[in-house]
Design a protein around this motif. Structure first.
Motif, PDB file in Angstrom:
ATOM      1  N   VAL A   1     -28.883  17.264  25.476  1.00 24.90           N
ATOM      2  CA  VAL A   1     -30.240  16.716  25.471  1.00 24.90           C
ATOM      3  C   VAL A   1     -31.228  17.859  25.281  1.00 24.90           C
ATOM      4  N   THR A   2     -32.105  17.729  24.303  1.00 20.14           N
ATOM      5  CA  THR A   2     -33.141  18.731  24.036  1.00 20.14           C
ATOM      6  C   THR A   2     -34.498  18.053  24.085  1.00 20.14           C
ATOM      7  N   ILE A   3     -35.420  18.596  24.870  1.00 19.08           N
ATOM      8  CA  ILE A   3     -36.773  18.048  24.989  1.00 19.08           C
ATOM      9  C   ILE A   3     -37.752  19.139  24.608  1.00 19.08           C
ATOM     10  N   THR A   4     -38.619  18.852  23.653  1.00 19.11           N
ATOM     11  CA  THR A   4     -39.573  19.852  23.180  1.00 19.11           C
ATOM     12  C   THR A   4     -40.883  19.175  22.790  1.00 19.11           C
ATOM     13  N   LYS A   5     -41.853  19.988  22.381  1.00 18.53           N
ATOM     14  CA  LYS A   5     -43.135  19.439  21.943  1.00 18.53           C
ATOM     15  C   LYS A   5     -42.932  18.562  20.707  1.00 18.53           C
TER      16      LYS A   5
ATOM     17  N   GLY B   1     -34.138  27.137  28.717  1.00 16.81           N
ATOM     18  CA  GLY B   1     -35.522  26.809  28.461  1.00 16.81           C
ATOM     19  C   GLY B   1     -36.364  26.544  29.695  1.00 16.81           C
ATOM     20  N   LEU B   2     -35.760  26.525  30.889  1.00 15.20           N
ATOM     21  CA  LEU B   2     -36.529  26.310  32.100  1.00 15.20           C
ATOM     22  C   LEU B   2     -36.253  27.465  33.043  1.00 15.20           C
ATOM     23  N   ARG B   3     -37.071  28.501  32.952  1.00 13.59           N
ATOM     24  CA  ARG B   3     -36.797  29.749  33.658  1.00 13.59           C
ATOM     25  C   ARG B   3     -36.834  29.604  35.164  1.00 13.59           C
TER      26      ARG B   3
ATOM     27  N   ALA C   1     -33.306  22.371  27.209  1.00 14.83           N
ATOM     28  CA  ALA C   1     -32.080  21.738  26.704  1.00 14.83           C
ATOM     29  C   ALA C   1     -31.013  21.856  27.774  1.00 14.83           C
ATOM     30  N   PHE C   2     -30.181  20.831  27.892  1.00 12.65           N
ATOM     31  CA  PHE C   2     -29.117  20.855  28.888  1.00 12.65           C
ATOM     32  C   PHE C   2     -27.938  20.008  28.421  1.00 12.65           C
TER      33      PHE C   2
ATOM     34  N   MET D   1     -34.931  29.191  18.019  1.00 16.55           N
ATOM     35  CA  MET D   1     -36.033  28.267  18.285  1.00 16.55           C
ATOM     36  C   MET D   1     -36.920  28.742  19.442  1.00 16.55           C
ATOM     37  N   GLN D   2     -36.501  29.774  20.150  1.00 22.00           N
ATOM     38  CA  GLN D   2     -37.275  30.353  21.264  1.00 22.00           C
ATOM     39  C   GLN D   2     -37.652  29.296  22.303  1.00 22.00           C
ATOM     40  N   ILE D   3     -36.656  28.459  22.639  1.00 30.54           N
ATOM     41  CA  ILE D   3     -36.918  27.381  23.588  1.00 30.54           C
ATOM     42  C   ILE D   3     -37.180  27.921  24.992  1.00 30.54           C
ATOM     43  N   ASP D   4     -36.737  29.174  25.253  1.00 30.55           N
ATOM     44  CA  ASP D   4     -36.947  29.736  26.587  1.00 30.55           C
ATOM     45  C   ASP D   4     -38.348  30.300  26.793  1.00 30.55           C
ATOM     46  N   VAL D   5     -39.190  30.277  25.752  1.00 30.45           N
ATOM     47  CA  VAL D   5     -40.599  30.649  25.929  1.00 30.45           C
ATOM     48  C   VAL D   5     -41.270  29.545  26.748  1.00 30.45           C
ATOM     49  N   PRO D   6     -41.967  29.897  27.830  1.00 29.85           N
ATOM     50  CA  PRO D   6     -42.575  28.874  28.689  1.00 29.85           C
ATOM     51  C   PRO D   6     -43.385  27.852  27.894  1.00 29.85           C
ATOM     52  N   GLY D   7     -43.106  26.581  28.138  1.00 33.02           N
ATOM     53  CA  GLY D   7     -43.831  25.505  27.480  1.00 33.02           C
ATOM     54  C   GLY D   7     -43.186  24.967  26.228  1.00 33.02           C
TER      55      GLY D   7
END
Length: 223
Positions: A5-9, A216-218, A85-86, A75-81
């Protein structure tokens, strides 16, 4: 096999779809959703509810590992905001036709020893009636939960659905996903039930699923 599951803007949706397709994932499900930032925070920043897109797919273990690494690197998903993904371990698949549909283009042959990973995280799923998300999230945050994601839905097959001109009207619901550390899962569920779930017209159900990897969620992944 894993449910990824991936959640993004929402504005990143096309870029993420291309990323998955280019890396061998050709069967995806997309759903529009919202973030759960507190209203006072949104008012302070002068913005509306954060619009999100949720992309989900079934992938093999090796592919899941590569995709998660790529989500951070490419994709730099670990940048805050940027998003989260899990992966949720799959219990079973109905038949070979279902597996072929879910894993189009993937190599699903299992070679060598299958190593079971410890589940360090949990996905708390709350099915709430429309308008109760703030109440649910306030309770969850009080038990050390971070943010969440709201998916708008309708109850189907409810015995209590009100008839209207001979037709059954499904109630509007909000499905809330909250990813947490496994050690906080029970406290989060307990807090939601105590503060928001005491009445059936607020929260219909709360349950959890095992999550073995998160990116992606530090606030969760940083030790």
């Amino acid at each position: 096999m894993y449910y990824l599951v991936t959640i993004t803007k929402r504005e990143y949706g096309d870029a993420y779809l291309r990323y998955f397709y280019e890396n061998g994932v050709h069967s995806l499900t997309a759903a529009l959703c919202e973030g759960t930032a507190q209203q006072k925070t949104l008012d302070r920043l002068g913005i509306e509810k954060t619009e999100k897109i949720m992309l989900s797919s079934v992938v093999s273990g090796p592919l899941a590992s590569g995709l998660l690494k790529g989500l951070m690197r490419t994709m730099q998903i670990d940048v805050p905001g940027n998003g989260i993904a899990f992966t949720v371990p799959l219990q079973s698949v109905a038949n070979s036709a279902s597996l072929q549909y879910l894993t189009q283009g993937q190599n699903t042959e299992q070679n060598g020893v299958l190593i079971m990973e410890e589940n360090r995280f949990s996905l708390v799923v709350v099915i709430a009636h429309k308008g109760n998300t703030e109440l649910v999230m306030d309770a969850a945050r009080g038990a050390d939960a971070g943010g969440g994601t709201i998916i708008h839905a309708k109850g189907i097959g409810e015995k209590s659905a009100m008839p209207f001109f001979g037709m059954s009207i499904a109630s509007e619901q909000e499905v809330i996903y909250i990813v947490s550390k496994q050690e906080n899962e029970k406290n989060i569920i307990r807090a939601i039930m105590e503060k928001a779930g005491s009445r059936q017209d607020r929260v219909a159900a709360v349950f959890s699923l095992p999550v073995n990897r998160v990116v992606g969620l530090r606030s969760l992944t940083d030790e």
